[in-house]
Design an enzyme around this catalytic site. Sequence first.
Site, mmCIF file in Angstrom:
data_model
loop_
_atom_site.group_PDB
_atom_site.id
_atom_site.type_symbol
_atom_site.label_atom_id
_atom_site.label_comp_id
_atom_site.label_asym_id
_atom_site.label_seq_id
_atom_site.Cartn_x
_atom_site.Cartn_y
_atom_site.Cartn_z
ATOM 1 C CD GLU A 341 -2.616 1.349 2.541
ATOM 2 O OE1 GLU A 341 -3.029 0.321 3.108
ATOM 3 O OE2 GLU A 341 -2.803 2.496 2.986
ATOM 4 C CB CYS A 409 -9.614 1.980 6.908
ATOM 5 S SG CYS A 409 -9.358 0.310 7.487
ATOM 6 C CB SER A 437 -2.007 -9.549 7.659
ATOM 7 O OG SER A 437 -3.013 -8.705 8.170
#
Length: 523
Positions: A341, A409, A437
């Site tokens: 990302e 988020c 992750s």
Amino acid sequence: MTDPLLVCAPLRFEARAVRRGLRDSARAAGSGRRAARAAAPAVLRTGYGPARAADRAARLEAGSFRMMAITGTAAGLVPDLNPGDLIVATEVVAVRDGRPDPATAVPIPSAPLLLGELRRAGLTARAGRIGTVDHLVRGAEREALAREGLIAADMESATLAAAAQGRPLAVLRAISDTPGRPLVHPGLVSGGLAALRSLRAAGPVLDRWAAACEARALLLAGPRSFCAGVERAIEIVERVLQQQGSPVYVRKQIVHNTHVVHDLEQRGAIFVDELDEVPDGAPVVFSAHGVSPAVRADAARRELSVVDATCPLVAKVHKEAVRFAGDGYLVALIGHNGHEEVEGTLGEAPGSTVLVETPEDVASLQPRDEGKVAFLMQTTLAADEAEGVAGALLDRFPAARGPGSDDICYATTNRQQAVRAVAAEADLVLVAGSANSSNSRRLVETAERAGTPAHLIDGPEDIQLGWLDGVSTIGLTAGASAPPAVVSEIIDALGGLGPVEADERVTTTESIRFSLPKEVRPT
Ligand code: SF4
């Protein structure tokens, strides 16, 4: 008197191998040779074959043990087993007229925990269904039983297992003969010896399994597991597979979870690191973590059929980077180096964006205009950690502008709040998620910062039995990319160690859904 652990082994030499292994364990725990002999659990020789096993099972007193382990040797049914391989039964079932009889099946939920512990001990072990037969199986019969989904056969386990009656149960068999090396083969001696060596080596692991068997409370964090962005990304790959058939190429892991990736691979997805691995004209999906404009341009140049699964909340950060850079700001991106990302966001305005990972990194920023500094965040950071870096930025550049709305988020924030709630009550927190992750790793750190030991696990096999020592309440959550099914597997496995009282701590509920890209939207 109640023995904590009852170990059953049909034959004298099998019982001796297991007994030695259990004594090795007692000795390693610090008792001397003689004391180890007394401290090791008793091993009961139950006799060869189903009739003797039935007789022994009928004579077992219900209150005489707290958990049962059944061990011994077994015949391998599938071709890739070798003598000495250990089989951890996920279920034992009696075979009648050549087929497993479902009425006799005894499921063994803690099997993944034992399997993982055996492998960490360096032993070759597999999990699967074991069938209990009433005669030695040979040739075509082995193949027929393998087709029924059994990987090994013995002559006692299903009969003995019925006597466990809901108490913690482990069935651990060592392969003595295989389709390629059947009992009549001269390999019998070496195969049998290999099996006995493995049974002895497994003794200490069996001991650890028994020590972990306790009743426990389980606190489930809510929300946990899949977020809207991950559900959308998975659905996009599924829909492209439906529309265009396999193979469908996916650049990078669609989401950072081994189970999700493996499942989609089984269904025809091919995961690649870069677009040059994608054949001309093939469909390609961009992952939920987003891509830089350079990747989009490359795909356009190659005329690839792209479907973009970038999470809309990641796309929002990209747009902010472009807007700030266009307005002449130096953009400090708070995030972790190397994360996909971050690479994608940095690529939106590479000349104007700088990665800052720590408050110390802020000191090295050199904006052309100190009044024109902005900051953005990776969506999956730990809120408290990111605030520390943002605080350092604002200390140095008081006029620095932040994102219009939170970049971290909703799913990341909600899961961190929920894990804090369970960590406050738990002795141990388990976080389901893969090692790569980011949001799952942040959940571990969040629980640890709350003062509770926490571990990231990809599935129940990763739970080290030693973690459970003295633990009566376990908190359980899952990162936004970890499937709910994995959480269920973990709950089932822990339930195999003793009664589990599960409760949920819900800090908020989620109803967010993202629309699909037009290429895969239902018409
Ligand atoms: S964790 Fe957040 S940013 Fe990442 S996919 Fe899920 S909703 Fe989107």
